[in-house]
Design a protein around this motif. Structure first.
Motif, PDB file in Angstrom:
ATOM      1  N   PRO A 143       0.815  -1.222   0.000  1.00 37.55           N
ATOM      2  CA  PRO A 143       0.000   0.000   0.000  1.00 37.55           C
ATOM      3  C   PRO A 143       0.844   1.265   0.000  1.00 37.55           C
ATOM      4  CG  PRO A 143      -0.829  -1.561   1.597  1.00 37.55           C
ATOM      5  CD  PRO A 143       0.501  -2.076   1.159  1.00 37.55           C
ATOM      6  N   GLU A 144       2.171   1.125   0.066  1.00 39.23           N
ATOM      7  CA  GLU A 144       3.031   2.281  -0.043  1.00 39.23           C
ATOM      8  C   GLU A 144       2.720   3.052  -1.321  1.00 39.23           C
ATOM      9  OE1 GLU A 144       7.158   0.937   0.939  1.00 39.23           O
ATOM     10  OE2 GLU A 144       7.601   2.783  -0.186  1.00 39.23           O
ATOM     11  N   VAL A 145       2.439   2.290  -2.385  1.00 37.37           N
ATOM     12  CA  VAL A 145       2.110   2.909  -3.664  1.00 37.37           C
ATOM     13  C   VAL A 145       0.881   3.806  -3.517  1.00 37.37           C
ATOM     14  CG1 VAL A 145       1.275   2.432  -5.986  1.00 37.37           C
ATOM     15  CG2 VAL A 145       3.163   1.094  -5.031  1.00 37.37           C
ATOM     16  N   ASN A 146      -0.103   3.310  -2.754  1.00 33.14           N
ATOM     17  CA  ASN A 146      -1.306   4.117  -2.567  1.00 33.14           C
ATOM     18  C   ASN A 146      -1.004   5.391  -1.796  1.00 33.14           C
ATOM     19  OD1 ASN A 146      -1.943   1.229  -2.849  1.00 33.14           O
ATOM     20  ND2 ASN A 146      -4.009   2.090  -3.040  1.00 33.14           N
ATOM     21  N   ALA A 147      -0.099   5.229  -0.810  1.00 33.74           N
ATOM     22  CA  ALA A 147       0.273   6.408  -0.039  1.00 33.74           C
ATOM     23  C   ALA A 147       0.909   7.442  -0.966  1.00 33.74           C
ATOM     24  CB  ALA A 147       1.244   6.024   1.069  1.00 33.74           C
ATOM     25  N   LEU A 148       1.815   6.981  -1.814  1.00 34.46           N
ATOM     26  CA  LEU A 148       2.452   7.877  -2.776  1.00 34.46           C
ATOM     27  C   LEU A 148       1.400   8.471  -3.714  1.00 34.46           C
ATOM     28  CD1 LEU A 148       4.947   9.109  -4.025  1.00 34.46           C
ATOM     29  CD2 LEU A 148       5.309   7.017  -5.311  1.00 34.46           C
ATOM     30  N   GLY A 149       0.459   7.618  -4.114  1.00 39.10           N
ATOM     31  CA  GLY A 149      -0.626   8.082  -4.980  1.00 39.10           C
ATOM     32  C   GLY A 149      -1.381   9.223  -4.330  1.00 39.10           C
ATOM     33  N   LEU A 150      -1.714   9.057  -3.036  1.00 45.56           N
ATOM     34  CA  LEU A 150      -2.463  10.101  -2.336  1.00 45.56           C
ATOM     35  C   LEU A 150      -1.692  11.418  -2.331  1.00 45.56           C
ATOM     36  CD1 LEU A 150      -4.771  11.129  -0.664  1.00 45.56           C
ATOM     37  CD2 LEU A 150      -3.685  10.184   1.370  1.00 45.56           C
ATOM     38  N   VAL A 151      -0.377  11.300  -2.075  1.00 43.49           N
ATOM     39  CA  VAL A 151       0.438  12.513  -2.063  1.00 43.49           C
ATOM     40  C   VAL A 151       0.377  13.194  -3.431  1.00 43.49           C
ATOM     41  CG1 VAL A 151       2.790  13.412  -1.854  1.00 43.49           C
ATOM     42  CG2 VAL A 151       1.967  11.635  -0.281  1.00 43.49           C
ATOM     43  N   LEU A 152       0.542  12.388  -4.484  1.00 41.82           N
ATOM     44  CA  LEU A 152       0.526  12.968  -5.833  1.00 41.82           C
ATOM     45  C   LEU A 152      -0.844  13.537  -6.166  1.00 41.82           C
ATOM     46  CD1 LEU A 152       2.684  10.437  -7.890  1.00 41.82           C
ATOM     47  CD2 LEU A 152       3.319  12.674  -6.991  1.00 41.82           C
ATOM     48  N   ILE A 153      -1.910  12.837  -5.744  1.00 38.81           N
ATOM     49  CA  ILE A 153      -3.265  13.341  -6.007  1.00 38.81           C
ATOM     50  C   ILE A 153      -3.440  14.706  -5.355  1.00 38.81           C
ATOM     51  CG2 ILE A 153      -5.707  13.019  -5.451  1.00 38.81           C
ATOM     52  CD1 ILE A 153      -5.263  10.018  -5.797  1.00 38.81           C
ATOM     53  N   THR A 154      -2.994  14.809  -4.096  1.00 33.05           N
ATOM     54  CA  THR A 154      -3.140  16.081  -3.388  1.00 33.05           C
ATOM     55  C   THR A 154      -2.420  17.200  -4.127  1.00 33.05           C
ATOM     56  OG1 THR A 154      -2.999  14.717  -1.429  1.00 33.05           O
ATOM     57  CG2 THR A 154      -3.025  17.093  -1.090  1.00 33.05           C
ATOM     58  N   ILE A 155      -1.184  16.899  -4.522  1.00 31.81           N
ATOM     59  CA  ILE A 155      -0.422  17.931  -5.226  1.00 31.81           C
ATOM     60  C   ILE A 155      -1.109  18.319  -6.534  1.00 31.81           C
ATOM     61  CG2 ILE A 155       1.771  18.444  -6.390  1.00 31.81           C
ATOM     62  CD1 ILE A 155       3.128  16.593  -4.345  1.00 31.81           C
ATOM     63  N   THR A 156      -1.537  17.313  -7.299  1.00 38.33           N
ATOM     64  CA  THR A 156      -2.145  17.619  -8.595  1.00 38.33           C
ATOM     65  C   THR A 156      -3.433  18.403  -8.439  1.00 38.33           C
ATOM     66  OG1 THR A 156      -2.039  15.224  -8.685  1.00 38.33           O
ATOM     67  CG2 THR A 156      -1.942  16.396 -10.759  1.00 38.33           C
ATOM     68  N   VAL A 157      -4.290  17.967  -7.523  1.00 32.47           N
ATOM     69  CA  VAL A 157      -5.564  18.666  -7.369  1.00 32.47           C
ATOM     70  C   VAL A 157      -5.315  20.107  -6.951  1.00 32.47           C
ATOM     71  CG1 VAL A 157      -7.702  18.788  -6.057  1.00 32.47           C
ATOM     72  CG2 VAL A 157      -6.907  16.600  -6.915  1.00 32.47           C
ATOM     73  N   ALA A 158      -4.363  20.293  -6.029  1.00 30.87           N
ATOM     74  CA  ALA A 158      -4.042  21.656  -5.609  1.00 30.87           C
ATOM     75  C   ALA A 158      -3.558  22.469  -6.801  1.00 30.87           C
ATOM     76  CB  ALA A 158      -2.976  21.629  -4.514  1.00 30.87           C
ATOM     77  N   ALA A 159      -2.672  21.861  -7.595  1.00 27.02           N
ATOM     78  CA  ALA A 159      -2.145  22.564  -8.770  1.00 27.02           C
ATOM     79  C   ALA A 159      -3.269  22.902  -9.733  1.00 27.02           C
ATOM     80  CB  ALA A 159      -1.085  21.712  -9.464  1.00 27.02           C
ATOM     81  N   ALA A 160      -4.178  21.930  -9.951  1.00 25.42           N
ATOM     82  CA  ALA A 160      -5.273  22.150 -10.893  1.00 25.42           C
ATOM     83  C   ALA A 160      -6.152  23.304 -10.427  1.00 25.42           C
ATOM     84  CB  ALA A 160      -6.103  20.886 -11.055  1.00 25.42           C
ATOM     85  N   VAL A 161      -6.433  23.310  -9.139  1.00 17.87           N
ATOM     86  CA  VAL A 161      -7.311  24.354  -8.607  1.00 17.87           C
ATOM     87  C   VAL A 161      -6.635  25.724  -8.716  1.00 17.87           C
ATOM     88  CG1 VAL A 161      -8.402  25.228  -6.518  1.00 17.87           C
ATOM     89  CG2 VAL A 161      -8.605  22.813  -7.110  1.00 17.87           C
ATOM     90  N   ILE A 162      -5.358  25.772  -8.323  1.00 18.65           N
ATOM     91  CA  ILE A 162      -4.631  27.049  -8.420  1.00 18.65           C
ATOM     92  C   ILE A 162      -4.593  27.528  -9.861  1.00 18.65           C
ATOM     93  CG2 ILE A 162      -2.357  28.131  -8.206  1.00 18.65           C
ATOM     94  CD1 ILE A 162      -1.898  26.271  -5.782  1.00 18.65           C
TER      95      ILE A 162
END
Ligand SMILES: Nc1ncnc2c1ncn2[C@@H]1O[C@H](COP(=O)(O)OP(=O)(O)OP(=O)(O)O)[C@@H](O)[C@H]1O
Ligand SMILES: [Mg+2]
Lengths: 294, 363, 262
Positions: free
Chosen positions: C232-251
């Motif tokens: 599940p480490e991959v999922n953890a990394l996924g969550l981090v990337l999702i957060t960054i991307t969504v923030a970037a998209a919104v900004i």
């Protein structure tokens, strides 16, 4: 050239020509040419290089036709990519139509943002999420069982099913956006006129909207098909054992078979397939490269 | 300081299309010189050749005697005011004005001071810090002028700079431009398709049609002594009669037209037997006693009159023909006439000019 | 204007569609917190944050992140200037040459990424350059230049040519005109292009796969984690990337709205 010189002067023109040359010649054209040339060479031991065995041959292309497994994989790749493209179109069309002709400006803006967000996330992660969802003991089977739709789990990742499902998801924006752009330019009055004349919903779409959206559909199909045919990660994660994709075979030639010449030949075949598809679509739907670039 | 410009049989072709054909003329140093002509006649093309954005296909342009071939626009002593002004939208007003100094490496404080001085001369001293988009049309116009003056050009080239302004402002800016030109003494080359502008502002005017130079003269001569039928019809109003020249004697000739046989001055290039056009200005087409006494007389029924305040335009003639027009000082008598009343119009031979039909023959 | 029934059907369809769109993201996020050895949401074994801790302690992951950033920056440094210069060139030529060059410049967007990777690998190998991250950079640039070129060209075509001419007329050299007039005008387009180029590079898997030699980037790391010991480490990394991307998209969306309003 004279126009460029008088606009930018010698130094800048020189830089522009040089940059363009480095890009197009060194990064684009030459590598493809060298790859094609390489694909016509035999895979030799270092000692045999330069001997009479070292001559151009089409043998690497023959391999595909001698190997029934590979040819099946090639056909499956074509068929699977085409199917994924078609499904993408079916799923996207209502969304694109809603965005273009039914949504208010605000709804459209929100939906567009929602559409884009998942696709900013890495393709591998999205595909992996589907792997979790579709797993035999995964949430999809769990939910279906909980509501009593099924009484025992279904093996979703079977044959090419998983791959195609994953691809439809992975490449759906490639279809929604061009189709949406195309439908948007359709004059609303045309739809109203058709309705006034008593055309059914089905007929309005078949006779008015779809023909108008043709260029967008062509662009969407080109994007999805090339992405699907060239995808490595989706089949690698969602492919059932025994159903490989052509890209996986290319990878094997390179990194397991250590036969780059053979791999190049297969890569060129894949490229030829994509070029043929793109040219075919451009011819049939009469769209140009400039339309695709949008 | 200012310099003269010489165009030596300059031709410009775009592919097969000739935009400017063998134009030869001299613009004197310190002169306010206008090019006048209808849209598409090649005015902008000439200006772009002088400023160096395009090279003539044939011929030479000299500024201050120096051959300009191969010299780029940034090396010529000219400053161009563009048809759309081309002010830099991302810079405040003073930086726009100081741009020419900036690229010459002038220190910032000096630039700023110079820009403010120039803005003061165009009465925009308090707008130095504004963005261009916050200015009105007339203000932008003046910024463009200040920007061009900043590089101390020897020749200023202006491409229909007033066409985007409303009537009031246009008239104000005409005077303004003339004032700036007189004060700086820079050679102004001014392009316009508005004859009023050309005639009121210029020392000399060049009239062009379809890439061909028609006449270069002082404004009064352009109006009173047109060299070609095009100039006569493009500049001001005229009564036109088409016919054949039957007699010539010295500077006068006789022309037989549908409306009668008239004697008038002969323009250059007309000889006996030619198809030609006779032009008579409305203010020289007399009525009443003056008409009866004139050498050339025409009888035509009264059609209608237009009251213009300080004068009245009287139109005579039968339906289906272009009416004859006479401009007289306000005379309440003509306004009382009923349509169809018989009238006599007349003009002196010195007030009519016979010119080669040329390209107007078809009309 | 559509009948009520159609509207209802379309609404339902859209809801299902959005569920379909976001289901994988939810699954990814939830699996990252599931205290199960395998990445899954069912059965639920209780909350944990240990996958994040594992990820944090994973040196290979940090190495991969470093490599991805390095390649991304290199791509930005190479592709933005090249794409911009190519767009400037394309903007001032006409006719056949233009169509031909345009076709060549756009073509890499239609070529599957693995073929770009393979051709780059073979070409450089044949002239004696071994594979590695530098080849990944070159391979990625070959198509990221196309994106940059298209974005810059779109902006250039809306630029008023007379601004450049005015600068020249006022005595600016061609270089000064580029620096003082054209580049400031292109600023936003260039910034957007640079961000997009970096993202494209960071996301890239297909081209990198063939050219990387032994090096690992973030995408390669994720793929290898999925294929070998799935954790599940991959999922953890996924969550981090999702957060960054969504923030970037919104900004990005908000900024775009703001600049559009000006
Ligand atoms: N770059 C070009 N390529 C081809 N034809 C051109 C070009 N520039 C100008 N022309 C043509 O040359 C002719 C003269 O153009 P020019 O711009 O000089 O006219 P103008 O007298 O300034 O007209 P306007 O009053 O409308 O500005 C026009 O017919 C125009 O179409
Ligand atoms: Mg013009």
């Amino acid at each position: 050239m004279k126009a460029v010189l008088s606009r930018y002067g010698t130094t800048l023109t020189g830089m522009m020509v040089l940059a363009t040359f480095i890009w197009l010649a060194v990064m684009v054209v030459l590598p493809y040419l060298v790859m094609v040339e390489f694909s016509f060479r035999p895979n030799l031991l270092p000692a045999d290089l330069g001997t009479e065995k070292d001559h151009l041959t089409a043998d690497n292309y023959g391999t595909l036709f001698r190997n029934t497994i590979h040819i099946n994989v090639f056909i499956r790749t074509i068929w699977g990519s085409a199917l994924a493209t078609f499904l993408c179109l079916c799923v996207s069309y209502p969304v694109a139509y809603f965005l273009a002709k039914m949504a208010t400006a605000k709804q459209a803006a929100v939906l567009l943002l929602l559409l884009v967000i998942p696709f900013w996330i890495n393709e591998i992660l999205r595909t992996f999420a589907w792997f979790i969802i579709l797993a035999y003991n995964g949430p999809l089977n769990g939910v279906l069982q909980m509501f009593g739709f099924i009484d025992k789990p279904i093996r979703w990742i079977y044959g090419s099913n998983g791959v195609i499902a994953g691809m439809v998801y992975a490449y759906i924006v490639f279809m929604v956006f061009p189709v949406y752009n195309a439908i948007e330019t359709l004059d609303r009055n045309q739809i109203e006129a058709a309705r006034d004349l008593g055309a059914s919903l089905w007929r309005i779409h078949a006779r008015v909207v779809l023909p108008h959206a043709k260029p967008g559909i062509a662009v969407g199909c080109i994007m999805v098909f090339t992405a699907a045919a060239g995808s490595y990660i989706v089949p690698a994660i969602l492919g059932a054992p025994g159903t490989r994709w052509f890209t996986e075979i290319i990878y094997q030639w390179f990194f397991e078979g250590q036969n780059w010449q053979q791999g190049s030949a297969y890569a060129f075949l894949l490229l030829a397939l994509c070029i043929a598809f793109v040219m075919g679509m451009m011819r049939v739907f009469k769209v140009g490269l400039a339309d695709i670039a949008k | 300081m200012s310099q003269d410009i010489a165009l030596e049989t300059v031709t410009k072709k775009f592919g097969d299309f000739t935009a400017v054909r063998e134009v030869a003329l001299n613009i004197r140093a310190g002169e306010f010189f206008s090019f006048l002509g209808p849209s598409g006649c090649g005015k902008t093309t000439i200006l772009r050749m002088i400023s160096g954005f395009i090279e003539p296909t044939q011929g030479v342009i000299r500024i201050g005697g120096q051959d300009m071939r191969g010299i780029g626009p940034n090396k010529r002593p000219t400053a161009l005011i563009f048809q759309n002004l081309a002010l830099f939208p991302l810079m405040p007003v003073w930086q726009n004005v100081a741009f020419g100094l900036e690229v010459r490496g002038v220190a910032k404080a000096v630039r700023r001071k110079k820009a403010e001085e120039l803005l003061a001369t165009v009465e925009l001293a308090d707008s130095a810090g504004k963005m261009v988009s916050d200015l009105s049309g007339g203000q932008r116009q003046r910024v463009a002028i200040a920007r061009a003056l900043a590089v101390e050009p020897q020749v200023m080239l202006l491409d229909e700079p007033l066409s985007a302004l409303d009537l009031k402002l246009r008239q104000h800016m005409r005077a303004e431009l003339r004032r700036i030109q007189k004060r700086t003494g820079v050679t102004f080359v001014y392009i316009t398709h508005d004859q009023g502008e050309a005639l009121t502002m210029s020392d000399r005017v060049a009239v062009m049609s379809q890439g061909v130079l028609q006449q270069v003269a002082v404004p009064m001569d352009i109006y009173n002594d047109p060299a070609t039928a095009f100039v006569a019809s493009f500049v001001g109003e005229s009564n036109v009669f088409a016919g054949r020249v039957t007699e010539t004697e010295g500077g006068t000739g006789r022309i037989e037209t549908e409306a009668g046989s008239f004697v008038a001055r002969l323009g250059a290039g007309v000889s006996r037997g030619d198809q030609a056009l006779l032009f008579v200005r409305p203010e020289q087409m007399h009525l009443g006693a003056a008409a009866e006494a004139a050498l050339n007389r025409i009888h035509a029924p009264f059609s209608h009159a237009e009251f213009e305040g300080n004068f009245v335009n009287v139109f005579c003639g039968t339906d289906g023909h272009k009416p004859l027009m006479s401009q007289t000082r306000s005379d309440p008598g003509v306004l009382a006439l009923t349509p169809g009343a018989p009238m006599t119009l007349g003009f002196e031979s010195a007030d009519g000019v016979i010119l080669p039909a040329g390209e107007l023959a078809r009309e | 204007m559509e009948s009520r029934l159609t509207r209802i059907i379309v609404k339902i369809y859209l809801i299902v569609f959005l569920l379909y769109l976001f289901a994988p993201l939810f699954v990814m996020v939830i699996a990252a917190f599931n205290d199960s050895k395998f990445p899954t949401v069912m059965p639920w074994k209780g909350w944990t944050t240990r996958w994040f801790e594992d990820l944090w302690a994973d040196d290979r992951m940090w190495g991969a992140v470093g490599n991805s950033i390095l390649v991304g920056l290199a791509v930005v440094i190479i592709a933005v200037p090249i794409g911009t210069l190519a767009a400037l060139l394309l903007d001032s030529i006409r006719g056949r040459t233009r169509s031909f060059l345009y076709g060549l410049m756009v073509a890499p967007l239609l070529v599957p990424g693995i073929i770009i990777g393979i051709s780059t690998l073979i070409f450089w190998n044949r002239i004696g350059v071994p594979s590695g991250l530098h080849l990944s950079t070159v391979g990625q640039c070959s198509f990221i230049c196309s994106y940059v070129m298209l974005m810059v060209l779109a902006r250039l075509q809306r630029m008023d040519r007379s601004l450049e001419e005015a600068a020249l007329d006022l005595g600016a050299t061609h270089l000064q005109t580029l620096r003082l007039i054209v580049l400031p005008y292109l600023r936003t387009a260039l910034l957007t292009a640079a961000v997009l180029a970096f993202f494209q590079s960071f996301e890239n898997f297909n081209t990198t796969l063939f050219t990387r030699g032994g090096a690992t980037t973030v995408t390669i790391f994720i793929a290898s984690r999925i294929r070998t010991g799935v954790t599940p480490e991959v999922n953890a990394l996924g969550l981090v990337l999702i957060t960054i991307t969504v923030a970037a998209a919104v900004i990005y969306t908000i900024r775009k709205k703001n600049t559009a309003a000006v």
